[in-house]
Motif scaffolding. Structure first.
Motif, short mmCIF file in Angstrom:
data_model
loop_
_atom_site.label_atom_id
_atom_site.label_comp_id
_atom_site.label_asym_id
_atom_site.label_seq_id
_atom_site.Cartn_x
_atom_site.Cartn_y
_atom_site.Cartn_z
N ARG A 78 0.82 -1.21 0.00
CA ARG A 78 0.00 0.00 0.00
C ARG A 78 0.86 1.26 0.00
O ARG A 78 0.48 2.28 -0.56
CB ARG A 78 -0.92 0.00 1.22
N ALA A 79 2.00 1.18 0.67
CA ALA A 79 2.86 2.36 0.77
C ALA A 79 3.50 2.68 -0.59
O ALA A 79 3.98 1.79 -1.28
CB ALA A 79 3.95 2.12 1.81
N ALA A 80 3.50 3.94 -0.94
CA ALA A 80 4.12 4.37 -2.19
C ALA A 80 5.60 4.67 -1.99
O ALA A 80 6.26 5.16 -2.89
CB ALA A 80 3.41 5.61 -2.72
N SER A 81 6.13 4.36 -0.81
CA SER A 81 7.47 4.78 -0.44
C SER A 81 8.53 4.09 -1.29
O SER A 81 8.48 2.88 -1.51
CB SER A 81 7.73 4.46 1.03
N SER A 82 9.50 4.88 -1.73
CA SER A 82 10.64 4.31 -2.44
C SER A 82 11.83 4.11 -1.52
O SER A 82 12.90 3.71 -1.97
CB SER A 82 11.04 5.22 -3.60
N SER A 83 11.65 4.38 -0.22
CA SER A 83 12.72 4.19 0.75
C SER A 83 12.15 3.61 2.03
O SER A 83 10.98 3.79 2.35
CB SER A 83 13.43 5.51 1.06
N LEU A 84 12.99 2.90 2.77
CA LEU A 84 12.58 2.35 4.05
C LEU A 84 12.19 3.45 5.03
O LEU A 84 11.25 3.31 5.81
CB LEU A 84 13.70 1.49 4.64
N ALA A 85 12.92 4.57 4.98
CA ALA A 85 12.64 5.67 5.92
C ALA A 85 11.26 6.25 5.70
O ALA A 85 10.51 6.49 6.65
CB ALA A 85 13.71 6.75 5.77
N ASP A 86 10.89 6.50 4.44
CA ASP A 86 9.57 7.07 4.16
C ASP A 86 8.47 6.08 4.52
O ASP A 86 7.37 6.47 4.92
CB ASP A 86 9.48 7.46 2.70
N LEU A 87 8.74 4.79 4.37
CA LEU A 87 7.78 3.77 4.76
C LEU A 87 7.45 3.84 6.24
O LEU A 87 6.30 3.65 6.66
CB LEU A 87 8.35 2.39 4.42
N LEU A 88 8.45 4.16 7.07
CA LEU A 88 8.31 4.13 8.52
C LEU A 88 8.00 5.49 9.13
O LEU A 88 7.76 5.59 10.34
CB LEU A 88 9.61 3.61 9.14
N ALA A 89 8.01 6.56 8.32
CA ALA A 89 8.10 7.92 8.84
C ALA A 89 6.94 8.35 9.72
O ALA A 89 7.08 9.29 10.50
CB ALA A 89 8.25 8.90 7.69
N THR A 90 5.77 7.71 9.62
CA THR A 90 4.64 8.12 10.45
C THR A 90 4.47 7.26 11.69
O THR A 90 3.51 7.44 12.43
CB THR A 90 3.34 8.07 9.62
N GLN A 91 5.40 6.34 11.95
CA GLN A 91 5.32 5.53 13.15
C GLN A 91 5.79 6.33 14.36
O GLN A 91 6.68 7.18 14.25
CB GLN A 91 6.19 4.27 12.99
N PRO A 92 5.23 6.08 15.55
CA PRO A 92 5.66 6.81 16.74
C PRO A 92 7.16 6.66 16.97
O PRO A 92 7.71 5.55 16.95
CB PRO A 92 4.86 6.15 17.86
N GLY A 93 7.84 7.78 17.17
CA GLY A 93 9.27 7.78 17.45
C GLY A 93 10.15 7.74 16.23
O GLY A 93 11.38 7.76 16.36
N ILE A 94 9.57 7.68 15.02
CA ILE A 94 10.36 7.56 13.80
C ILE A 94 10.01 8.70 12.86
O ILE A 94 8.84 9.01 12.63
CB ILE A 94 10.12 6.21 13.09
N ALA A 95 11.02 9.32 12.29
CA ALA A 95 10.85 10.33 11.25
C ALA A 95 11.79 9.97 10.11
O ALA A 95 12.56 9.01 10.19
CB ALA A 95 11.16 11.74 11.80
N ALA A 96 11.73 10.74 9.02
CA ALA A 96 12.57 10.48 7.86
C ALA A 96 13.21 11.78 7.41
O ALA A 96 12.62 12.86 7.53
CB ALA A 96 11.75 9.88 6.72
N SER A 97 14.41 11.69 6.86
CA SER A 97 15.12 12.89 6.42
C SER A 97 14.50 13.50 5.17
O SER A 97 14.60 14.70 4.96
CB SER A 97 16.60 12.57 6.17
N THR A 98 13.84 12.69 4.33
CA THR A 98 13.14 13.12 3.12
C THR A 98 13.94 14.12 2.30
O THR A 98 13.40 15.09 1.78
CB THR A 98 11.75 13.72 3.44
N PHE A 99 15.24 13.87 2.17
CA PHE A 99 16.07 14.82 1.44
C PHE A 99 15.69 14.85 -0.04
O PHE A 99 15.67 15.90 -0.67
CB PHE A 99 17.55 14.46 1.59
N ALA A 100 15.40 13.68 -0.58
CA ALA A 100 14.98 13.55 -1.97
C ALA A 100 14.15 12.28 -2.07
O ALA A 100 14.28 11.38 -1.24
CB ALA A 100 16.18 13.49 -2.91
N PRO A 101 13.27 12.16 -3.07
CA PRO A 101 12.48 10.93 -3.20
C PRO A 101 13.34 9.67 -3.27
O PRO A 101 12.92 8.61 -2.82
CB PRO A 101 11.71 11.15 -4.50
N GLY A 102 14.53 9.77 -3.80
CA GLY A 102 15.41 8.61 -3.85
C GLY A 102 16.36 8.51 -2.69
O GLY A 102 17.14 7.55 -2.61
#
Length: 693
Positions: A64-88
């Motif tokens: 379901r996740a459109a994430s192209s990275s593990l970080a973006d996949l997890l970014a909305t979990q409690p205690g976890i964020a993502a750097s989101t520097f670029a889509p890749g």
């Protein structure tokens, strides 16, 4: 806003037992909505898992996740964020910690890339290839090295088969696409076995254009494309397996930003990685299991763009050659006057050769890091409801490189600076203790205390130049000392029944916390230009004592059975507050967030509508600016049809639709160096399907 796939590992999971779901159909369906976890993998059978606070994500959530990275996949979990520097290029931030404190690995072996070196560097592990993603926090991170004290993100797949395939054959095809970036992605895998031999083959590819942002238009220079292949095989024997795999990935992704868009900055990477591992369970009455894993990789990426000469070409090159090996032994239970003692011992060794070259002056001259460490985990069953846990690790590291000498204010003169070959030696030592107590109402309370140490990484010691893709000029500090973290955490969880939750509060005091500080200076490509107007922000590594404290909550309530499924509510909250000893703020800390949703799930259908609110982050460090809060609204629905055997080779098919950022909010990420220049994607719709054979 994935609240759904948390591993609510309670006392049953901590004791190595299979997760027992609620007796009622509604409770069972609700638990599946939370977990989608099958507790049969080799890792989850080990007693060492008693030491880890683990979130797991599997099944349809990965699709379901459109994430192209593990970080973006997890970014909305409690205690976890993502750097989101670029889509890749996006890396996990766990409880305010990132880079050299968060280890990313695949099947227990490090990702062996340069994503910890700079935020614009990609992690070459694509979610399309993962069957499950784990986030490990707490004492269990001591198994993986001093560079993992903030947490471990582990992608799990079947590239090295650990068992024969039921029926001798299995295949999976998945695909998807999103409107926000006109993307398309797909992956296919094949598993087959016979005569004690199992093989695995997989391939994936994704393509995406510049993504759309709220208010119309696109975020320039955010295109990406990547593809990869892998083949592996194992010999399966009674009580274990031994196998090997080779994988290859290539990726070309663009870096957003004002200057980067004008210069068409992009990164082309390639990695080839060979992994082998094995396990032998219960070889004798004193040893329960023996495991080993080895990974060797060759990574290289090229930073491309239009240079000062107006020519579009190679600007910088980064190479990373790495080898890692580990050996673990689970000893059989030992009877003591206080109770049964179980545990695991192990050793880990690695070598990493990292360096840069190119027109930008060489951010990092060649470095060489050797590490060897030993670790132990022991658990004492004091009673049927009380466990005592202890873990420790000792590691020896040598880090060699070229140290640069800069003025105290990081400004010229001199026009040149001296460089000296230098080798630093470190011996970080870490240990932790914990108590697990079962309580009435199926609750478990845990108390953990730890003292962990981390040695400075080579780039923290020896960086001395421009990182054009990230827009920074980085200055290392060859005099950095070992960083020490003294932590205490209190947790309470309940994983069965109508109301399920997991809550934790923690406090960590850092001695000699290593961090990147903005100096307020600007540079062009060479040191003598610092202090002049230039496109690069000057950052320098330093150390100060710091205090981190925070809280996390995740909860779910079964409201009522509706038709053939269960209707429920969920909620989440997380906050981390990080200050230096003088009360000033640690830079780039994610904001406080609160969210919740309503969901319904049956045997075939899953639907959810959820909202996550991030508060304005105005607890800022020097040279930082506040970041406005936002509301992230997400809706999703999916359907799975299971076929009978007489329908042919197709076992089941899943298809669905996900709407993200439905309010089309202007979202800026506070922890990104490029937040002022880069908006996160606007409203988008993703369609996906998965076929299993």
């Amino acid at each position: 806003m994935g609240l759904n796939l948390r591993n609510w590992s309670s006392a049953a999971a901590l004791s190595g037992a299979t997760c027992i779901l609620g007796a009622s159909i509604g409770s069972t369906l609700a638990q599946e909505a939370l977990s989608e976890i099958v507790v049969t993998a080799e890792r989850e059978k080990k007693e060492a898992d008693a030491f880890q606070s683990t979130s797991q994500f599997s099944g349809d959530m990965l699709q379901r996740a459109a994430s192209s990275s593990l970080a973006d996949l997890l970014a909305t979990q409690p205690g976890i964020a993502a750097s989101t520097f670029a889509p890749g290029a996006s890396r996990p931030n766990i409880r305010g910690l990132d880079d050299y404190r968060v280890r990313i690995q695949e099947n227990g072996v490090g990702s062996q890339d340069v994503s910890d070196f700079s935020q614009d560097h990609q992690v070459p592990v694509d979610p399309l290839t993962a069957d499950k993603v784990e986030v490990i926090r707490g004492p269990a991170t001591l198994r993986y090295g001093n560079q993992a004290i903030g947490g471990v993100v582990n992608a799990v797949n079947n590239r090295i088969p650990e068992a024969l395939v039921p029926g001798g054959f299995a295949a999976k095809i998945k695909s998807g696409g999103s409107s926000v970036d006109s993307s398309a992605d797909g992956a296919a895998s094949l598993d087959a076995s016979g005569n004690n031999v199992a093989i695995h083959v997989d391939a994936f590819a994704r393509r995406a254009g510049d993504y759309r942002i709220p208010g119309g238009g696109v975020q320039a220079n955010t295109r990406q494309q990547s593809e990869g292949q892998a083949i592996g095989g194992s010999y399966i024997f009674d009580g274990g397996y031994i196998g090997t795999a080779i994988q290859h990935i290539t990726s070309l992704y663009h870096i957003p930003g004002v200057a980067e868009s004008e210069s068409r900055t992009r990164i082309s990477l390639e990695q080839t990685k060979w992994t082998t591992k094995g396990e032998w369970r219960a070889p004798n009455d004193k040893i329960d299991a023996i495991r080993f894993a080895v990974g060797v990789s060759n990574y290289k990426h090229k930073e491309l763009g239009i240079g000062d000469d107006g020519v579009d070409g190679l600007q910088n090159t980064i190479t990373n050659k790495e080898i890692e090996g580990r050996f673990e032994l689970d000893h059989a239970a030992v009877s003591t006057p206080l109770g049964a003692l179980t545990g695991s011992w192990g050793i880990q060794a690695s070598n990493r050769k990292l360096g840069t070259a190119g027109l930008l002056g060489g951010l990092l001259a060649p470095t060489d890091t050797d590490a060897v460490g030993g670790f132990a985990f022991e658990q004492l069953q004091l009673s049927d409801t009380l466990k005592l846990q202890a873990a420790g690790r000792v590691e020896a590291l040598s880090v060699s490189g070229t140290a640069a000498t800069f003025p105290a204010n990081f400004l010229p003169p001199p026009d040149t600076f001296t460089e000296t070959a230098l080798t630093r030696h470190f011996t970080p030592m870490s240990f932790s203790f914990g108590l697990l107590q079962s309580l009435p109402w199926d609750m478990v309370v845990s108390v953990n205390a730890s003292r962990t140490q981390r040695a400075p990484a080579a780039p923290e010691l020896f960086s001395r130049g421009s990182d054009g893709a990230s827009g920074t000029f980085v200055i290392g500090n060859p005099d950095l000392k070992i960083e020490t973290a003294e932590s205490v955490e209190l947790g309470l969880k309940r994983t069965t029944g109508q109301f399920r939750f997991e809550a934790s509060i923690y406090y960590t005091r850092y001695l000699d916390f290593i961090y990147k500080q903005l100096t307020g200076n600007f540079c062009t490509d060479v040191f003598a230009s610092c202090g002049e107007t230039g496109p690069l922000m000057q950052v320098a590594y330093g150390q100060r004592d710091a205090n981190f404290r925070g809280a996390e909550l995740l909860a779910q309530l079964d409201v009522a059975p509706v038709h053939d499924g269960m209707l429920g509510l969920d909620g989440q909250f997380d906050v981390v507050r990080a200050t230096f000893a003088d009360g000033s703020n640690v830079p780039r800390i994610a904001p406080m967030r609160v969210g919740g949703g309503i969901w319904w799930r049956s045997a075939a259908w899953y639907a959810r509508l959820g909202l996550l609110h991030a508060f304005t982050q105005d607890d800022i460090a020097a040279y930082e600016t506040p970041t406005n809060g936002y509301n992230l609204l997400k809706a999703e629905v999916s359907y799975t049809h299971t076929f009978t055997k007489i329908d042919g080779g197709l076992r089941d098919i899943t298809f669905g639709v996900v709407g993200d950022n439905l309010l089309d909010e202007r979202i800026r990420n506070h922890i990104s160096f490029k937040k002022a220049e880069v908006l996160q994607p606007g409203l988008g719709v993703r369609l996906f399907t998965t076929l299993r054979f």
